[in-house]
Design a protein around this motif. Structure first.
Motif, short mmCIF file in Angstrom:
data_model
loop_
_atom_site.label_atom_id
_atom_site.label_comp_id
_atom_site.label_asym_id
_atom_site.label_seq_id
_atom_site.Cartn_x
_atom_site.Cartn_y
_atom_site.Cartn_z
N PRO A 1 127.93 -14.25 35.79
CA PRO A 1 128.30 -12.32 36.00
C PRO A 1 127.82 -12.06 35.23
CG PRO A 1 130.12 -14.13 35.84
CD PRO A 1 129.02 -15.31 36.03
N VAL A 2 128.25 -12.68 34.02
CA VAL A 2 128.23 -11.82 33.00
C VAL A 2 126.80 -11.51 31.98
CG1 VAL A 2 128.43 -11.80 29.89
CG2 VAL A 2 130.22 -12.60 31.86
N CYS A 3 125.23 -12.28 32.02
CA CYS A 3 124.09 -11.67 31.75
C CYS A 3 123.70 -11.77 32.64
CB CYS A 3 124.24 -12.93 30.65
SG CYS A 3 123.74 -14.74 31.16
N GLY A 4 123.47 -12.04 34.53
CA GLY A 4 122.81 -12.55 35.22
C GLY A 4 122.03 -13.04 35.82
N ARG A 5 122.24 -14.27 34.19
CA ARG A 5 121.30 -15.60 34.68
C ARG A 5 121.69 -16.32 35.83
NH1 ARG A 5 121.49 -20.39 31.47
NH2 ARG A 5 119.22 -21.00 31.22
N GLU A 6 120.39 -16.70 36.47
CA GLU A 6 120.83 -17.87 37.68
C GLU A 6 119.60 -18.31 37.83
OE1 GLU A 6 120.34 -17.73 42.74
OE2 GLU A 6 121.42 -16.18 41.21
N VAL A 7 120.56 -20.49 37.76
CA VAL A 7 119.66 -21.38 37.53
C VAL A 7 119.85 -22.68 38.80
CG1 VAL A 7 119.04 -23.47 35.53
CG2 VAL A 7 120.27 -21.32 35.19
N LEU A 8 119.12 -23.27 39.09
CA LEU A 8 119.11 -23.96 40.71
C LEU A 8 120.65 -25.42 39.83
CD1 LEU A 8 118.65 -25.36 42.51
CD2 LEU A 8 116.30 -26.78 41.59
N LEU A 9 121.40 -25.68 40.16
CA LEU A 9 122.51 -27.25 39.20
C LEU A 9 121.18 -27.70 40.13
CD1 LEU A 9 124.83 -27.88 38.23
CD2 LEU A 9 126.55 -26.97 39.88
N PHE A 10 121.19 -27.57 41.95
CA PHE A 10 121.30 -29.03 42.21
C PHE A 10 120.25 -28.62 43.91
CE2 PHE A 10 122.00 -32.74 45.43
CZ PHE A 10 122.22 -33.54 44.86
N ASP A 11 119.51 -29.76 43.64
CA ASP A 11 118.73 -30.19 45.22
C ASP A 11 119.10 -31.61 45.26
OD1 ASP A 11 116.95 -29.59 46.75
OD2 ASP A 11 115.54 -28.44 46.11
N PRO A 12 119.48 -31.81 46.01
CA PRO A 12 119.11 -32.96 46.55
C PRO A 12 117.79 -33.49 46.89
CG PRO A 12 119.74 -32.39 48.85
CD PRO A 12 119.42 -31.35 47.10
N ALA A 13 116.43 -32.45 46.94
CA ALA A 13 115.09 -32.91 47.40
C ALA A 13 114.58 -33.33 45.54
CB ALA A 13 114.45 -32.22 48.03
N GLN A 14 115.72 -33.25 44.85
CA GLN A 14 114.76 -32.76 43.03
C GLN A 14 115.38 -33.90 42.61
OE1 GLN A 14 114.75 -28.75 41.51
NE2 GLN A 14 112.92 -28.99 42.52
N HIS A 15 116.68 -33.68 42.75
CA HIS A 15 117.68 -34.19 41.51
C HIS A 15 118.66 -36.18 42.07
CE1 HIS A 15 117.86 -30.44 40.95
NE2 HIS A 15 117.07 -30.35 39.75
N GLY A 16 118.58 -36.76 41.08
CA GLY A 16 119.13 -38.24 41.50
C GLY A 16 118.83 -38.92 41.94
N TRP A 17 118.44 -40.51 42.78
CA TRP A 17 118.33 -41.52 42.70
C TRP A 17 117.12 -40.63 43.48
CZ3 TRP A 17 117.94 -45.99 40.11
CH2 TRP A 17 117.42 -46.80 40.65
N HIS A 18 117.76 -40.52 44.80
CA HIS A 18 116.57 -39.85 45.80
C HIS A 18 115.26 -39.06 45.79
CE1 HIS A 18 119.15 -43.13 48.63
NE2 HIS A 18 119.73 -42.49 48.16
N GLY A 19 116.38 -37.93 44.79
CA GLY A 19 115.30 -37.23 44.52
C GLY A 19 114.34 -37.04 43.52
N ARG A 20 114.18 -38.24 42.22
CA ARG A 20 113.22 -38.76 41.60
C ARG A 20 112.43 -39.71 42.49
NH1 ARG A 20 112.47 -36.86 37.41
NH2 ARG A 20 112.15 -38.65 36.07
N GLN A 21 113.35 -40.71 43.31
CA GLN A 21 112.30 -41.38 43.95
C GLN A 21 111.08 -40.69 45.18
OE1 GLN A 21 112.65 -44.58 43.16
NE2 GLN A 21 113.06 -45.99 44.52
N GLY A 22 110.99 -39.73 44.95
CA GLY A 22 111.06 -38.79 46.77
C GLY A 22 111.05 -39.10 47.40
N ASP A 23 112.38 -39.58 48.42
CA ASP A 23 113.02 -39.74 49.57
C ASP A 23 114.04 -39.32 49.50
OD1 ASP A 23 114.47 -41.13 48.45
OD2 ASP A 23 113.97 -42.92 48.96
#
Length: 174
Positions: free
Chosen positions: A83-105
């Motif tokens: 809320p200070v600088c307005g920067r917005e970043v993707l924190l977590f998406d199950p389709a991309q991150h973690g074991w399953h996301g990295r495996q492509g499933d």
């Protein structure tokens, strides 16, 4: 803490790299993984703010006796915004991150809409785990350059000022 968890914990997962990180104890919230193989980090913006807002996708679910009550449950992806600088970043998406996301499933859950999680900025803590020690040791032996990105549990906890911590999202263990 095992030597493997210490090694993986010294590396920062790619989805957390855009944030300032502080080690914290795992929040005591139902649904958040606990144990010696769980790492917990408080997130901050590089501008210096340790208070963030979360924007999540939401899915409407029918709950209660005979499904009479409809609630909006948060699902991935989750974005963190300063809320200070307005920067917005993707924190977590199950389709991309973690074991399953990295495996492509990894599967992105069906969402009906998206919204801010609460109206105020607050403390954001993530907890993630590396529970399949043999698999991580094999990855390291095979020369995998990024085993820290293959966490098998991930949870996001939000605490607005003066409030109790609330589980926003928990990606179950593999």
């Amino acid at each position: 803490m095992s030597d493997l968890i210490a090694l993986l914990g010294a590396r920062i997962p790619a989805n957390l790299a855009p944030f300032m990180l502080a080690n914290v104890t795992t929040p005591v919230v139902r649904g958040v993984p606990h144990g010696p193989d769980v790492l917990a980090r408080r997130l901050g913006c590089p501008c210096g703010s340790w208070e963030l807002k979360l924007r999540t996708a939401r899915r409407r679910e029918r709950r209660g006796l005979f499904g009479r009550k409809t609630v909006a449950a948060p699902v991935g992806p989750v974005h963190a915004a300063c809320p200070v600088c307005g920067r917005e970043v993707l924190l977590f998406d199950p389709a991309q991150h973690g074991w399953h996301g990295r495996q492509g499933d990894g599967v992105r859950p069906r969402a009906d809409d998206e919204a801010w999680f609460g109206n105020a900025a607050g403390e954001v803590v993530v907890a993630y785990a590396y529970r399949a020690e043999d698999a991580y040791r094999a990855m390291l032996a095979d020369g995998c350059p990024d085993p820290q990105d293959w966490f098998d549990c991930f949870a996001i906890v939000f605490r607005a000022p003066g409030m109790q911590p609330v589980l926003v999202l928990a990606e179950a263990c593999a």
